[in-house]
Design an enzyme around this catalytic site. Structure first.
Site, PDB file in Angstrom:
ATOM      1  N   LEU A 213      12.252  46.326  -3.254  1.00 36.61           N
ATOM      2  CA  LEU A 213      13.655  45.924  -3.258  1.00 36.61           C
ATOM      3  C   LEU A 213      14.093  45.280  -4.563  1.00 36.61           C
ATOM      4  CD1 LEU A 213      13.787  44.422   0.347  1.00 36.61           C
ATOM      5  CD2 LEU A 213      14.374  46.738  -0.385  1.00 36.61           C
ATOM      6  N   GLY A 214      13.157  44.748  -5.294  1.00 41.00           N
ATOM      7  CA  GLY A 214      13.499  44.100  -6.554  1.00 41.00           C
ATOM      8  C   GLY A 214      12.248  43.669  -7.279  1.00 41.00           C
TER       9      GLY A 214
ATOM     10  N   GLY B 180      10.853  41.191 -10.832  1.00 45.84           N
ATOM     11  CA  GLY B 180      11.018  40.363 -12.016  1.00 45.84           C
ATOM     12  C   GLY B 180       9.692  40.240 -12.724  1.00 45.84           C
ATOM     13  N   LYS B 181       9.621  39.391 -13.753  1.00 45.97           N
ATOM     14  CA  LYS B 181       8.384  39.251 -14.515  1.00 45.97           C
ATOM     15  C   LYS B 181       7.298  38.552 -13.712  1.00 45.97           C
ATOM     16  CE  LYS B 181      10.323  39.418 -19.158  1.00 45.97           C
ATOM     17  NZ  LYS B 181      10.432  38.760 -20.472  1.00 45.97           N
TER      18      LYS B 181
ATOM     19  N   ALA C 143       7.683  37.986 -10.088  1.00 47.12           N
ATOM     20  CA  ALA C 143       7.918  38.150  -8.661  1.00 47.12           C
ATOM     21  C   ALA C 143       8.324  39.582  -8.366  1.00 47.12           C
ATOM     22  CB  ALA C 143       8.997  37.181  -8.175  1.00 47.12           C
TER      23      ALA C 143
ATOM     24  N   ASP D 229      22.664  30.381 -10.635  1.00 42.89           N
ATOM     25  CA  ASP D 229      22.455  31.790 -10.981  1.00 42.89           C
ATOM     26  C   ASP D 229      23.267  32.693 -10.047  1.00 42.89           C
ATOM     27  OD1 ASP D 229      21.462  33.776 -12.604  1.00 42.89           O
ATOM     28  OD2 ASP D 229      19.611  34.036 -11.473  1.00 42.89           O
TER      29      ASP D 229
END
Length: 444
Positions: A85-86, A88-89, A91, A205
């Site tokens: 689903l997504g 990051g660096k 996670a 954010d």
């Protein structure tokens, strides 16, 4: 001037906390009893402050009630292959199914060490914020937490509609948000932000990638996610941090000034601009130009996509995109803005402005127009029984600045302008380099 990012050897915290120092013991043994009492009271106050400091360190909450499970995550959940689903660096979010119930969840796998630093307390803080907001339906719900040797897993409520970013940049009119859609979703976003601010939590954010939908068709409700950059602000604590996604950060962050709940409200102003137009208002060719646009408040309210909107929508954005944080509307004030009022609330306001029936009768008895004194016909009576209502239909265009279609002649006429114009296309830039430990690219 943009503050210099801290180096790897420097501490990550940029929180400035000022407490009163502990009272020094008196050197005179013949001090009276009142001085001893004042010393003990001062020491007691410092102990209470130290206890508070242990619970809230540099804007991070440290106490949680959720049980952290130590067993293997895959013993209880099945990870759906190919359903990432997504990412990051540090996670990644994957779709999973709980074996005992068959319910779908979003599992956020987070590394505990990032660039050689132990970031477990940052994860604990995110868990604590989710616990605090568990009673609010506008914040994603936390189901369970697992901890392994190198990572922790947050099992979160699954939002089937995905992030609203897809609708914001959609070129198809049937997929893009209508103004009425934006008004409904913005009310829900503000309800969630109001709850967070009432509990002294700032998200820091807020952007389309961190606003999810419970369903896409029909359009569902919103859920605010990703509290990795969130902080707790207190009256006795001055918080200064350089964090956020470049296009959405407030001027005070770039100027290294204290952060407050008004910092989130700037991001809400940028967010509603994006939702209504599909254009990022401050985006430049690079980060430096973006930061300059934010610092100088270079925002245009003359875009073609804004011309067809209710002027109250422009007024709403202008109350938020103010350089001075004290001039920005709060989340509670935004909920009372005329643009976000429903038709029912507007009718109630109109009813309050209408004078009582007795006063109307007195006015009618004083002066009755000739046209009203004559008898009504059957057709007129029928029209009175079925009053005609008028509706104002607002047609809105949702396209990206670089994706607008134009004729050949128009393209030739605008060729010179396009060369000099600033691109407003969305860029998938990473957050600030100092924030690579807690990236904001994943959707949970």
């Amino acid at each position: 001037m943009i503050p210099e990012c801290p180096r790897a050897g420097e501490p990550k915290s940029r929180c400035r906390v000022v407490f009163s120092s502990a009272a020094e013991p008196s050197r005179n043994q013949n001090n009276d009893q009142s001085q001893n009492q004042s010393q003990s009271q001062s020491q007691s106050q410092n102990q209470n402050q130290n206890q508070s400091q242990r619970r809230i360190v540099n804007g991070l909450l440290s106490g949680i009630q959720t049980t952290i499970r130590k067993e293997t995550f895959t013993d209880h959940f099945t990870i759906i292959p190919g359903k990432e689903l997504g990412r990051g660096k540090f996670a990644v979010v994957r779709k999973c199914v709980e074996k005992c119930t068959g319910h779908e969840y979003a599992a956020k796998f987070m590394r505990k060490r990032r660039k050689g630093q132990d970031c477990r307390m940052d994860i604990i803080h995110e868990i604590a914020v989710l616990e605090l907001a568990s009673v609010n339906p506008r914040v994603v719900n936390l189901h369970q937490v697992y901890e392994m040797a190198s990572e922790m897993v947050l099992v979160l409520e699954f939002a089937a509609g995905g992030e609203i970013f897809n609708q914001c940049v959609s070129e198809r009119e049937e997929e893009a948000f209508s103004e009425e859609d934006v008004k409904r979703l913005m009310r829900q976003i503000l309800e969630g932000v109001t709850f967070l601010h009432q509990n002294n939590i700032v998200h820091l954010d807020l952007k389309p990638q961190n606003i999810l939908l419970t369903s896409s068709s029909p359009l569902g409700d919103i859920q605010i996610v990703d509290f990795g950059l969130s902080r707790l602000v207190c009256s006795h604590q001055e918080l200064r941090e350089i964090m956020g996604t470049p296009e959405y950060v407030a001027p005070e962050i770039l100027n290294y000034e204290p952060i407050s709940t008004a910092t989130d409200m700037w991001s809400v102003g940028v967010l509603v601009y994006v939702m209504l137009t599909g254009i990022s208002p401050f985006l430049g060719d690079d980060k430096q130009e973006t930061f300059l646009n934010i610092s100088q408040l270079n925002v245009s309210y003359m875009e073609e996509e804004l011309q067809h909107l209710d002027q109250a929508a422009v007024s709403f954005m202008q109350t938020l995109l103010c350089k001075n944080p004290q001039d920005r509307a709060t989340a509670e004030q935004c909920l009372q803005h005329p643009w976000l009022q429903t038709s029912k609330s507007l009718k109630s306001q109109m009813t309050e402005d209408i004078p009582p029936v007795e006063e109307q009768q007195v006015c009618r008895s004083t002066s009755v127009p000739e046209s009203l004194s004559r008898p009504t016909t059957a057709e007129e009576e029928e029209e009175e029984e079925h009053p005609v209502t008028e509706e104002l239909i607002v047609v809105t265009a949702y396209t990206l600045g670089q994706c607008r279609q134009s004729s050949t002649s128009e393209e030739a006429a605008l060729a010179a302008e396009q060369k000099a114009a600033v691109s407003k296309r969305f860029k998938f830039d990473e957050p600030f380099s100092v924030l690579q430990e807690v990236p904001g690219e994943f959707i949970y």
